[in-house]
Write a protein that holds these residues in place. Structure first.
Motif, PDB file in Angstrom:
ATOM      1  N   GLY A 254      -9.676  -0.201  14.530  1.00 37.39           N
ATOM      2  CA  GLY A 254      -9.280   1.108  15.038  1.00 37.39           C
ATOM      3  C   GLY A 254      -8.180   1.782  14.240  1.00 37.39           C
ATOM      4  N   TRP A 255      -7.609   1.066  13.262  1.00 37.52           N
ATOM      5  CA  TRP A 255      -6.535   1.642  12.455  1.00 37.52           C
ATOM      6  C   TRP A 255      -7.103   2.758  11.574  1.00 37.52           C
ATOM      7  N   ASN A 256      -6.571   3.975  11.733  1.00 39.11           N
ATOM      8  CA  ASN A 256      -7.140   5.136  11.058  1.00 39.11           C
ATOM      9  C   ASN A 256      -6.001   6.071  10.636  1.00 39.11           C
ATOM     10  N   ILE A 257      -5.914   6.350   9.331  1.00 36.01           N
ATOM     11  CA  ILE A 257      -4.858   7.257   8.859  1.00 36.01           C
ATOM     12  C   ILE A 257      -5.446   8.476   8.149  1.00 36.01           C
ATOM     13  N   THR A 258      -6.679   8.789   8.466  1.00 31.51           N
ATOM     14  CA  THR A 258      -7.329   9.921   7.787  1.00 31.51           C
ATOM     15  C   THR A 258      -6.713  11.266   8.172  1.00 31.51           C
ATOM     16  N   ASN A 259      -5.963  11.298   9.263  1.00 29.79           N
ATOM     17  CA  ASN A 259      -5.365  12.567   9.696  1.00 29.79           C
ATOM     18  C   ASN A 259      -3.888  12.692   9.330  1.00 29.79           C
ATOM     19  N   ILE A 260      -3.394  11.768   8.507  1.00 25.77           N
ATOM     20  CA  ILE A 260      -1.990  11.832   8.108  1.00 25.77           C
ATOM     21  C   ILE A 260      -1.721  13.146   7.380  1.00 25.77           C
ATOM     22  N   GLY A 261      -0.605  13.803   7.750  1.00 29.00           N
ATOM     23  CA  GLY A 261      -0.282  15.099   7.182  1.00 29.00           C
ATOM     24  C   GLY A 261       0.102  15.036   5.712  1.00 29.00           C
ATOM     25  N   GLY A 262       0.189  16.216   5.096  1.00 30.26           N
ATOM     26  CA  GLY A 262       0.478  16.285   3.669  1.00 30.26           C
ATOM     27  C   GLY A 262       1.956  16.330   3.346  1.00 30.26           C
ATOM     28  N   ASN A 263       2.802  16.457   4.345  1.00 33.08           N
ATOM     29  CA  ASN A 263       4.236  16.504   4.082  1.00 33.08           C
ATOM     30  C   ASN A 263       4.762  15.132   3.685  1.00 33.08           C
ATOM     31  N   GLN A 264       5.767  15.122   2.819  1.00 36.61           N
ATOM     32  CA  GLN A 264       6.320  13.851   2.363  1.00 36.61           C
ATOM     33  C   GLN A 264       6.801  12.992   3.525  1.00 36.61           C
ATOM     34  N   GLY A 265       7.432  13.598   4.501  1.00 36.78           N
ATOM     35  CA  GLY A 265       7.951  12.835   5.627  1.00 36.78           C
ATOM     36  C   GLY A 265       6.890  12.183   6.469  1.00 36.78           C
ATOM     37  N   ASP A 266       5.655  12.654   6.337  1.00 36.91           N
ATOM     38  CA  ASP A 266       4.558  12.097   7.130  1.00 36.91           C
ATOM     39  C   ASP A 266       3.997  10.812   6.537  1.00 36.91           C
ATOM     40  N   LYS A 267       4.162  10.618   5.230  1.00 38.84           N
ATOM     41  CA  LYS A 267       3.456   9.508   4.597  1.00 38.84           C
ATOM     42  C   LYS A 267       4.276   8.735   3.570  1.00 38.84           C
ATOM     43  N   ASP A 268       5.461   9.197   3.192  1.00 38.08           N
ATOM     44  CA  ASP A 268       6.219   8.535   2.139  1.00 38.08           C
ATOM     45  C   ASP A 268       6.986   7.314   2.639  1.00 38.08           C
ATOM     46  N   GLU A 269       7.229   6.420   1.717  1.00 41.79           N
ATOM     47  CA  GLU A 269       8.087   5.251   1.936  1.00 41.79           C
ATOM     48  C   GLU A 269       7.683   4.417   3.150  1.00 41.79           C
ATOM     49  N   VAL A 270       6.393   4.347   3.389  1.00 38.03           N
ATOM     50  CA  VAL A 270       5.886   3.563   4.521  1.00 38.03           C
ATOM     51  C   VAL A 270       6.294   2.105   4.383  1.00 38.03           C
ATOM     52  N   PHE A 271       6.210   1.565   3.159  1.00 33.78           N
ATOM     53  CA  PHE A 271       6.523   0.152   2.923  1.00 33.78           C
ATOM     54  C   PHE A 271       7.748  -0.024   2.015  1.00 33.78           C
ATOM     55  N   ALA A 272       8.603   0.946   1.947  1.00 30.00           N
ATOM     56  CA  ALA A 272       9.773   0.846   1.078  1.00 30.00           C
ATOM     57  C   ALA A 272      10.604  -0.392   1.396  1.00 30.00           C
ATOM     58  N   ASP A 273      10.924  -1.172   0.365  1.00 26.30           N
ATOM     59  CA  ASP A 273      11.724  -2.401   0.472  1.00 26.30           C
ATOM     60  C   ASP A 273      11.043  -3.523   1.234  1.00 26.30           C
ATOM     61  N   CYS A 274       9.731  -3.403   1.462  1.00 29.33           N
ATOM     62  CA  CYS A 274       8.984  -4.512   2.103  1.00 29.33           C
ATOM     63  C   CYS A 274       8.551  -5.483   0.996  1.00 29.33           C
ATOM     64  N   THR A 275       9.514  -6.049   0.329  1.00 29.67           N
ATOM     65  CA  THR A 275       9.239  -6.824  -0.881  1.00 29.67           C
ATOM     66  C   THR A 275       8.553  -8.158  -0.620  1.00 29.67           C
ATOM     67  N   SER A 276       8.492  -8.599   0.635  1.00 27.07           N
ATOM     68  CA  SER A 276       7.832  -9.871   0.960  1.00 27.07           C
ATOM     69  C   SER A 276       6.403  -9.677   1.441  1.00 27.07           C
ATOM     70  N   LEU A 277       5.980  -8.442   1.600  1.00 29.34           N
ATOM     71  CA  LEU A 277       4.675  -8.146   2.182  1.00 29.34           C
ATOM     72  C   LEU A 277       3.535  -8.564   1.249  1.00 29.34           C
ATOM     73  N   VAL A 278       2.551  -9.226   1.853  1.00 34.16           N
ATOM     74  CA  VAL A 278       1.367  -9.668   1.105  1.00 34.16           C
ATOM     75  C   VAL A 278       0.132  -9.155   1.822  1.00 34.16           C
ATOM     76  N   GLY A 279      -0.756  -8.485   1.101  1.00 37.11           N
ATOM     77  CA  GLY A 279      -1.978  -7.945   1.697  1.00 37.11           C
ATOM     78  C   GLY A 279      -3.000  -9.026   1.952  1.00 37.11           C
ATOM     79  N   GLY A 280      -4.067  -8.645   2.658  1.00 34.41           N
ATOM     80  CA  GLY A 280      -5.120  -9.603   2.985  1.00 34.41           C
ATOM     81  C   GLY A 280      -5.822 -10.157   1.767  1.00 34.41           C
ATOM     82  N   MET A 281      -5.814  -9.377   0.701  1.00 33.84           N
ATOM     83  CA  MET A 281      -6.409  -9.820  -0.556  1.00 33.84           C
ATOM     84  C   MET A 281      -5.322 -10.313  -1.508  1.00 33.84           C
ATOM     85  N   PHE A 282      -4.183 -10.694  -0.904  1.00 33.86           N
ATOM     86  CA  PHE A 282      -3.038 -11.204  -1.672  1.00 33.86           C
ATOM     87  C   PHE A 282      -2.520 -10.175  -2.676  1.00 33.86           C
ATOM     88  N   THR A 283      -2.643  -8.923  -2.266  1.00 27.64           N
ATOM     89  CA  THR A 283      -2.147  -7.841  -3.100  1.00 27.64           C
ATOM     90  C   THR A 283      -0.636  -7.908  -3.187  1.00 27.64           C
TER      91      THR A 283
END
Length: 299
Positions: A254-283
């Motif tokens: 159900g996770w859906n971000i297709t309607n995220i706005g175009g303003n910087q505040g709506d989408k920027d720095e979502v993962f800023a400083d999340c330096t330990s984060l590992v994606g499902g594909m080990f990204t």
């Protein structure tokens, strides 16, 4: 006494008549005294009944009120919904809006409150429409009791509800009904000691704003957002900013971000400083990564 005096001076009145007259007058006086005493007792009983009736009428006509009581030592904040506000010395619970934090009756105790409790009576308060800024900057808050008694069925705004609760280590919101919530902006922002968040089956279908939802929560390592269904979501800027130990974020279909706005505040720095984060594909960590599933149900 006047009658007796007249009889005593009358030679035509015998001693026997005088005695009889005296007895009659005495009997009349006693009867009058008894009647007066009875009337006084009846009046007292009547006054008591009137007073009791007034109390009963007051109780019947009284209405439940949502209010809060701060303990004498300024460490425990308790929420009630009943008819005892004046008895307990409570203050009415009003809506807190931007710029009005100083109006919170417990604001002066924001650095001493350690415990928040929701009395069982709060379960009857179902018309609540906002919990925004309720506990913002309660920096010593460590314990929340009776959260299941907080009925959020009609709540639309939870903005910054726990922002700056820097001593809170764990929280369970699984009892919350969030079907009508539109804003989760900064809900846990600045909860620098937070290690565990249980969201259960949180309904996010109407939520439009998740900006800074977990901003600066550096001790979180795992987040389960698998219940999130987000067809209305338009803003996620800084959602996980500063979660330096966060390794895993679980999401569902159900996770859906297709309607995220175009303003910087709506989408920027979502993962800023999340330096330990590992994606499902080990990204590997990338501060510019878009918040889309990366395989294995992870962002």
């Amino acid at each position: 006494n006047t009658v007796l005096a007249a009889a005593a001076n009358n030679d035509n009145v015998t001693d026997a008549d005088r005695n009889a007259l005296s007895s009659l007058i005495e009997a009349a006086q006693q009867s009058y005294a008894a009647r007066t005493e009875t009337e006084s007792a009846d009046k007292a009983r009547t006054d008591e009944l009137v007073a009791q009736t007034a109390i009963v009428r007051q109780l019947v006509n009284a209405v439940n009120e949502p209010y809060v009581v701060l303990s004498d030592n300024n460490t425990v904040l308790t929420f009630y919904y009943d008819k005892k506000k004046d008895e307990l010395g409570g203050t009415i619970l009003g809506t807190i809006r931007p710029g009005t934090l100083m109006d919170r009756s417990w604001n002066d105790a924001r650095e001493t409150i350690t415990t928040v409790s929701f009395d069982a009576s709060m379960a009857g308060y179902t018309v609540l429409n906002s919990t925004a800024w309720w506990f913002t900057y309660l920096s010593k808050l460590t314990t929340i009791n009776g959260l299941e008694n907080l009925k959020t069925d009609n709540v639309t705004d939870m903005t910054a509800m726990f922002e700056g609760c820097s001593s809170l280590e764990t929280i369970d919101l699984s009892s919350f009904n969030t079907a009508n919530v539109t804003s989760l902006n900064a809900l846990f922002s600045g909860c620098t000691s937070l290690q565990s968040v249980t969201l259960g089956n949180m309904n996010t279908e109407k939520v439009t704003d998740m900006r800074a939802l977990f901003y600066n929560c550096p001790l979180l390592t795992t987040l389960d957002l698998s219940s999130f269904v987000t067809p209305s979501l338009t803003s996620i800027g800084g959602m996980f900013y500063g979660c330096t130990e966060l390794r895993t974020i679980m999401v569902g279909n159900g996770w859906n971000i297709t309607n995220i706005g175009g303003n910087q505040g709506d989408k920027d720095e979502v993962f800023a400083d999340c330096t330990s984060l590992v994606g499902g594909m080990f990204t590997a960590y990338d501060s510019n990564h878009i918040a889309t599933p990366d395989g294995g149900g992870r962002l």
